[in-house]
Design an enzyme around this catalytic site. Structure first.
Site: not given
Lengths: 379, 379
Positions: A233, A196, A119
């Site tokens: 994540c 994300k 990430e």
């Protein structure tokens, strides 16, 4: 609690448990055994020279009559940031590009078809600081920034799909930041991007100081090596996020992450693996290594965030998984996947068929109403 | 693959790994250490006399200023069927009642407030046979059958909530069968029932030969010891099933199951634990022990289904878990839960707040349309 110096769970089990019992331990902890890949010795030599760990495993599937094996090799990269966080921004980025270029060379020698970096890989993980400059200077345009061009060059040179998670600056839409993964085709063309979907608001990691929840839904990318998606994540804590990528057809879901010891290490082996099982797909969990550098923070209270514990791994739809990479070393994990296993496990377990999604769509739509009254039975 | 004779993963780790490293291994595999409960020696003696394993652990939570600790002790029971499967039905049921009565006595001595038995606990797990008689004779009315009356007696005697998963015969509605859990309040009153929402259609375990998907949604039961729900067996593979119980307020979700070695043993430690993490609640995973008795089946091809591997455990919202009960012995696992941990972990991780359920309700409603076209990006 031991620190980052403790190498890995797998090393410890191998060292102490006698072979016959070790087989049972591994069956229960890792499922059906993955075959060690026979990677070229030149790759191991290069990895050793460049000081990173290299491991390779293969997941097998049953032979079918009408489909040939659909083999894809994925590469998962975990690494620390080579320069101190107070070095000039451009130098830090250049050093990371150089580091990754060397690792990708080895991945190419190992026949990797799709590679994914960690990430926000072009920067130190500065989101715990809440400071803006210089950290926001690491943001780049997704479609034509210097890092995307760098990845395009790599992709074309090595005939490799590159998944490049960066901090995105969207100059065309209010100059906002996003936590984004750019997917570059093996041809060198930008296939697209994904953002994300779930943003942590956990302790010092309230990343909504920097960017908000993604607005691109759950896109899947069709590559010559299979259909892939990227769950960045914190999205790994949300089973519905994995599910929608899977419903949209993903056979491999990458989970580039940055997560630290005390908070999540015992959750790490569970979540991505559960997603592989629940969604009949492969999942690739990638975490950073290294200490969160003290120079990241000007606030004293923020200096000790602990260390990123690496331990990147791949999980398969039958619940099996590879061992993890080291907890403290840079590393490249190569996994050969036979994607036929996805449909095979789908046909064994039938979770999509038995999932009753109509019911849940209705129930969720009700549950989000502010006056929703849950069914609670009392005496 | 070793068979049922291999006791448990935990025994093996304890035996071979030196203490300092064992601490790290356990931290990664089990999360924050659970405290061993100091159960009365008379309980251990009774368990030994009755030939079942007894283990007890406590999960702790931080102290709060405004709420006192909310302590509940749960009991998870795993057992084999005492009589051969060709014994008369009434005798088999009576033997199981007797066996459970003895285990519940010990649970009471251990201060258990809520006890849960295994799936379809009053019968051998015959659903793999596809035969009807005599197996369907084990079905009983949920509200006033002999087993529910038996549980009411136990509940009242021991001031204990009893979760009793049975095969239900619904005589008032077409005489259909359901896979049901009856929840009996510690007062002895029937609080209500809940039905298995997802039915396996896996190999020989196509249980839709006997009953269909539950029609009671996701009820939660308010007891004096906390809000509980029951996710029966195959529902553990469906993250949305856990989620809806949690959205409806469950603090403890029981998962009474019956699942065998080769198919699911490596999935077993993952799924209920992931649900505890993802939903900020406690989960209690219960599996049978014992061979699927050969006399269950008249078809030769069906004689070897393998063994139920026990390994019942409790997982907490912080990702920690107890060791598992044995893979092959009857057992009672007592776990003391401080339910304050649920809201505390909710406040740390915020998954309900960051879950974006509106988006998923919309996306799922779209995805179930026959002409749904997923977002797939191609070159």
């Amino acid at each position: 609690m031991a620190g980052a110096e403790w190498g890995s769970l797998e090393q410890c089990l191998e060292k102490h448990i006698p072979p016959a019992e070790l087989r049972e331990v591994k069956r229960i902890l890792y499922g059906k055994e993955t075959r060690k890949l026979d990677l070229p010795s030149s790759a191991f030599e290069a990895a050793s020279r460049e000081d990173f760990e290299l491991q390779g495993y293969a997941f097998e599937a049953a032979e079918e009559q009408l489909r040939r094996p659909r083999i894809a090799r994925v590469g998962l990269v975990q690494n620390r940031t080579p320069l101190p966080t107070d070095a000039p921004v451009a130098e830090q980025v250049a050093a990371l590009h150089k580091r990754i270029e060397a690792i990708v060379e080895v991945a190419a020698a190992c026949g990797v078809n799709i590679i994914c970096f960690q990430e926000a890989w072009t920067m130190p993980f500065a989101f715990c600081t809440r400071e803006k400059l210089p950290w926001t200077e690491f943001a780049e345009p997704a479609e034509d920034g210097p890092t995307t061009r760098f990845c395009q060059k790599l992709a074309k040179k090595h005939d490799m799909v590159v998944v490049s998670p960066i901090l995105e600056r969207d100059g065309e839409h209010g100059d906002v930041l996003w936590n984004t993964a750019v997917v570059v085709s093996n041809s060198g063309a930008v296939l697209g991007k994904t953002r994300k979907n779930h943003i942590p608001r956990v302790g010092d990691f309230n990343e909504s100081t920097y960017y908000m929840e993604g607005n691109l839904g759950h896109p899947v990318f069709q590559t010559p090596f299979g259909r892939i998606a990227v769950n960045i994540c914190y999205g790994r804590h949300h089973p519905l996020n994995w599910l929608m990528y899977s419903i949209n057809g993903a056979e491999i879901i990458f989970n580039p992450s940055a997560t630290i010891g005390a908070l999540s290490e015992s959750l790490w082996p569970i979540e991505a693996r559960n997603a592989a099982i629940a969604n009949h797909c492969f999942t690739c969990a990638i975490n950073r290594v290294g200490l969160t550098n003290a120079s990241l923070c000007s606030f004293k209270a923020h200096r000790d965030f602990g260390y990123f514990y690496g331990s990147s791994y791949v999980a398969a739809p039958d619940g099996s998984r590879t061992p993890g990479l080291s907890r403290n070393q840079d590393g490249l994990l190569v996994a050969e996947l036979n994607l036929n296993l996805c449909r095979q496990m789908n046909d064994v377990w039938n979770f999509k068929m038995t999932g009753r999604y109509e019911m849940y769509a209705r129930e969720l739509a009700e549950a989000v109403k502010p006056n929703y009254s849950p069914t609670i039975l009392k005496e």
